[in-house]
Motif scaffolding. Structure first.
Motif, short mmCIF file in Angstrom:
data_model
loop_
_atom_site.label_atom_id
_atom_site.label_comp_id
_atom_site.label_asym_id
_atom_site.label_seq_id
_atom_site.Cartn_x
_atom_site.Cartn_y
_atom_site.Cartn_z
N VAL A 193 0.42 22.96 7.41
CA VAL A 193 0.27 21.69 6.69
C VAL A 193 0.55 20.56 7.66
CG1 VAL A 193 1.10 20.26 4.80
CG2 VAL A 193 0.88 22.74 4.48
N LEU A 194 -0.40 19.66 7.81
CA LEU A 194 -0.25 18.52 8.70
C LEU A 194 0.30 17.33 7.91
CD1 LEU A 194 -3.68 18.87 10.54
CD2 LEU A 194 -1.44 19.60 11.37
N GLN A 195 1.29 16.66 8.46
CA GLN A 195 1.90 15.50 7.80
C GLN A 195 1.10 14.24 8.16
OE1 GLN A 195 4.53 15.94 5.64
NE2 GLN A 195 4.28 18.12 6.09
N LEU A 196 0.72 13.49 7.14
CA LEU A 196 -0.16 12.33 7.32
C LEU A 196 0.52 11.05 6.87
CD1 LEU A 196 -3.09 11.04 7.75
CD2 LEU A 196 -3.44 11.54 5.32
N GLY A 197 0.49 10.03 7.72
CA GLY A 197 0.88 8.68 7.31
C GLY A 197 -0.38 7.90 6.97
N PHE A 198 -0.44 7.36 5.77
CA PHE A 198 -1.63 6.69 5.25
C PHE A 198 -1.39 5.18 5.26
CE2 PHE A 198 -4.42 6.26 1.13
CZ PHE A 198 -5.36 5.55 1.86
N THR A 199 -1.96 4.51 6.27
CA THR A 199 -1.87 3.05 6.29
C THR A 199 -2.94 2.50 5.36
OG1 THR A 199 -1.07 3.03 8.56
CG2 THR A 199 -2.00 0.99 7.72
N PHE A 200 -2.49 1.86 4.30
CA PHE A 200 -3.37 1.34 3.25
C PHE A 200 -3.06 -0.14 3.12
CE2 PHE A 200 -4.49 0.73 -1.32
CZ PHE A 200 -5.80 1.18 -1.27
N SER A 201 -3.95 -0.96 3.66
CA SER A 201 -3.62 -2.38 3.87
C SER A 201 -3.93 -3.27 2.67
CB SER A 201 -4.36 -2.89 5.11
OG SER A 201 -4.10 -2.05 6.21
N PHE A 202 -3.48 -2.82 1.51
CA PHE A 202 -3.69 -3.58 0.28
C PHE A 202 -2.39 -3.55 -0.52
CE2 PHE A 202 -7.57 -1.49 1.65
CZ PHE A 202 -8.43 -2.56 1.77
N PRO A 203 -2.20 -4.51 -1.43
CA PRO A 203 -0.93 -4.58 -2.16
C PRO A 203 -0.71 -3.36 -3.07
CG PRO A 203 -2.13 -6.66 -2.31
CD PRO A 203 -3.08 -5.65 -1.74
N VAL A 204 0.31 -2.59 -2.77
CA VAL A 204 0.67 -1.42 -3.56
C VAL A 204 2.13 -1.54 -3.98
CG1 VAL A 204 1.00 1.09 -3.54
CG2 VAL A 204 -0.99 0.09 -2.40
N ARG A 216 4.19 7.34 -2.93
CA ARG A 216 3.62 7.11 -4.25
C ARG A 216 3.66 5.61 -4.58
NH1 ARG A 216 1.68 11.13 -3.51
NH2 ARG A 216 1.87 13.14 -4.58
N GLY A 217 2.66 5.15 -5.30
CA GLY A 217 2.63 3.75 -5.70
C GLY A 217 1.36 3.42 -6.45
N ASN A 218 1.29 2.23 -6.97
CA ASN A 218 0.13 1.80 -7.76
C ASN A 218 -0.52 0.59 -7.10
OD1 ASN A 218 0.68 3.72 -9.88
ND2 ASN A 218 2.36 2.37 -10.52
N LEU A 219 -1.84 0.66 -6.94
CA LEU A 219 -2.58 -0.45 -6.35
C LEU A 219 -2.51 -1.66 -7.27
CD1 LEU A 219 -4.52 -1.59 -4.18
CD2 LEU A 219 -6.41 -0.66 -5.52
N MET A 220 -2.08 -2.79 -6.72
CA MET A 220 -1.95 -4.01 -7.51
C MET A 220 -3.26 -4.79 -7.57
SD MET A 220 1.73 -5.00 -5.83
CE MET A 220 1.92 -6.58 -6.64
N GLN A 221 -3.92 -4.94 -6.43
CA GLN A 221 -5.21 -5.63 -6.38
C GLN A 221 -5.86 -5.36 -5.04
OE1 GLN A 221 -3.25 -9.62 -6.60
NE2 GLN A 221 -4.59 -10.15 -4.91
N TRP A 222 -7.17 -5.55 -5.01
CA TRP A 222 -7.92 -5.41 -3.77
C TRP A 222 -7.95 -6.74 -3.02
CZ3 TRP A 222 -8.94 -0.85 -1.86
CH2 TRP A 222 -9.21 0.24 -2.69
N THR A 223 -8.08 -6.66 -1.70
CA THR A 223 -8.27 -7.85 -0.85
C THR A 223 -9.28 -7.48 0.22
OG1 THR A 223 -6.44 -7.20 0.60
CG2 THR A 223 -5.90 -8.67 -1.23
#
Length: 470
Positions: free
Chosen positions: A149-160, A167-174
């Motif tokens: 199992v490879l460990q992944l860091g997910f850079t997600f450049s939107f408000p979460v 874990r988290g919830n997307l607040m809005q897109w930009t």
């Protein structure tokens, strides 16, 4: 730093414009409209600090101040190999990061252009695209994702709004994204489901904002790093905050006494209290996919600066003060004047502004521009660019004041993004504004350090910390 220092603005005084009196007066009016005085900067900084405190106190504030769940500082001695992906603007970047200790890293990476339809389609389709890119990358690297199992860091450049490190919830897109079926949902979980459907043994260990990643990437090399800032397609910042100054934190006991805060500062002053918003900015905002949101970002980011220049130019064309009242089919298109053109024009030092002429005539199809036309466009670019840098400095100054950094040893702000890297004199203009606010010695208290593509490395650093029980 070299990219910043090698592209100098070729300045043009208003009295050098060879146009008629009405054209010169129009330029003077624009100068007044786009000027951000030192007093205005102070007003903006004070409001910024107040909004930061609101965001730390409760959820739902304009400047969201989102706890990142990242609590430790890397020592630079950690080792291991981790995956990272970075989704933010135009491209998806997939990285395999080897942390070698002593602040040394080696990175193998590949960029994949995100098709425009996927930016506004179903979120499931976007996640499947990401999974396919990860699969292709691992195959190309010769890594077998079935062995471990490879460990992944997910850079997600939107408000979460994070509820855990992964874990988290997307607040809005930009930044031009508007995928359906995503708002209020967990992007990390949706990506994990896609990876599972494709039988890839990859675990999303952390979901990371790009500014948090930029901060952590540079902190692996330099422990004085206190802030990460993106000045690119969009803009945002993250910094280390003391836990006792985050009243809204409900996540329980943490290992450290500080946590990285994802500011989401692009939304600053959406109420329009203090920012110097012009009619040209209002036109851009009204025609954007997210009107009345993220006005700070729209005044200083690469996605928008060229469009502001185009709006100003169109207003002068309508008044028969530019291009003799004529535009072109290409110039009339939204987003046709790219921010990269501003950089080209800003450094054009030729007597006849030949590069400016090439952009206007050869690329944008405007016929027979005069020297006065080109000088006016150059001036507009300069006014919009300087305002962007000075407003950017206001955000930095707010963090410095809030954290009382002037009373501490020199700290480092890690910066990334196309604007700070390629726009001429952007960092110098920010520093000048900071000196107006804090005095000439401010550069002894803060230094800007480039962290190019740092968000991918930072995501891997955080994945490492999670895997070792951060």
């Amino acid at each position: 730093m070299s990219a910043w220092l090698s592209r100098k603005v070729s300045s043009l005084a208003l009295n050098e414009i060879v146009g008629n009196d009405e054209q010169k007066q129009a330029m003077k009016d624009l100068q007044n409209e786009f000027e951000v005085t030192t007093d205005k900067l102070r007003t903006i900084v004070n409001q910024f600090i107040a909004e930061m405190k609101k965001g730390l106190e409760h959820n739902g504030a304009t400047v969201a101040m989102i706890p990142s769940y990242v609590t430790g500082r890397p020592t630079g001695m950690e080792t291991g190999t981790y995956l990272a992906i970075d989704l933010g603007g135009t491209n998806l970047r997939v990285c395999q990061v080897s942390l070698n200790g002593n602040g040394e890293v080696s990175i193998q990476q590949q960029k994949y252009r995100v098709p425009e339809p996927l930016k506004v389609g179903e979120m499931r389709a976007l996640c499947d695209f990401i999974s396919d890119c990860i699969d292709s990358f691992l195959t190309e690297m010769g890594t077998d994702p079935m062995e471990q199992v490879l460990q992944l860091g997910f850079t997600f450049s939107f408000p979460v709004n994070l509820t855990a490190i992964n874990r988290g919830n997307l607040m809005q897109w930009t930044k031009g994204f508007a995928c359906a079926g995503a708002i209020g949902k967990d992007p990390a979980l949706m990506l994990q489901d896609s990876l599972r459907r494709k039988n890839l043994k990859v675990r999303v260990a952390a979901i990371v904002n790009d500014t948090v990643g930029t901060l952590m990437a540079h902190a692996y090399r330099d422990r004085s790093t206190f802030m990460g800032i993106i000045f690119g397609t969009g803009t945002n910042a993250a910094y280390y905050e003391r836990m006792d100054r985050i009243p809204k934190w409900e996540g329980g006991q943490t290992k450290g006494d500080e946590m990285v805060i994802n500011m989401e500062w692009g939304a600053f002053d959406d109420e329009r209290r203090v920012l110097p918003v012009t009619v040209h900015d209002n036109k851009l905002d009204r025609e954007s996919i997210n009107p009345r949101f993220h006005i700070y970002e729209k005044l200083i980011s690469g996605m928008y600066l060229g469009e502001i220049v185009r709006n100003v130019a169109l207003s002068l064309i309508d008044r028969f003060l530019l291009f003799n009242g004529f535009s072109s089919a290409e110039f009339n298109k939204q987003w046709s004047f790219e921010t990269a053109y501003m950089s080209t024009i800003e450094i054009d030092a030729s007597s006849d502004l030949d590069e400016t002429k090439r952009v206007l005539e050869s690329i944008l199809g405007i016929t027979k521009t005069t020297l006065a036309d080109r000088q006016m466009v150059k001036t507009i670019c300069h006014l919009v660019g300087v305002r962007a840098a000075r407003l950017s400095a206001a955000g930095v100054a707010a963090v410095m004041s809030h954290c009382d950094l002037l009373q501490k040893d020199c700290c480092t702000a890690a910066v990334d993004g196309s604007v700070v890297e390629f726009y001429p004199n952007f960092s110098e203009t920010m520093t000048k504004a900071l000196k107006e606010l804090f005095g000439e010695d401010v550069d002894k208290k803060i230094k800007f350090a480039p962290s190019r593509d740092g968000s991918g490395l930072g995501a891997a650093v955080i994945a490492m910390q999670v895997s070792k029980g951060m």
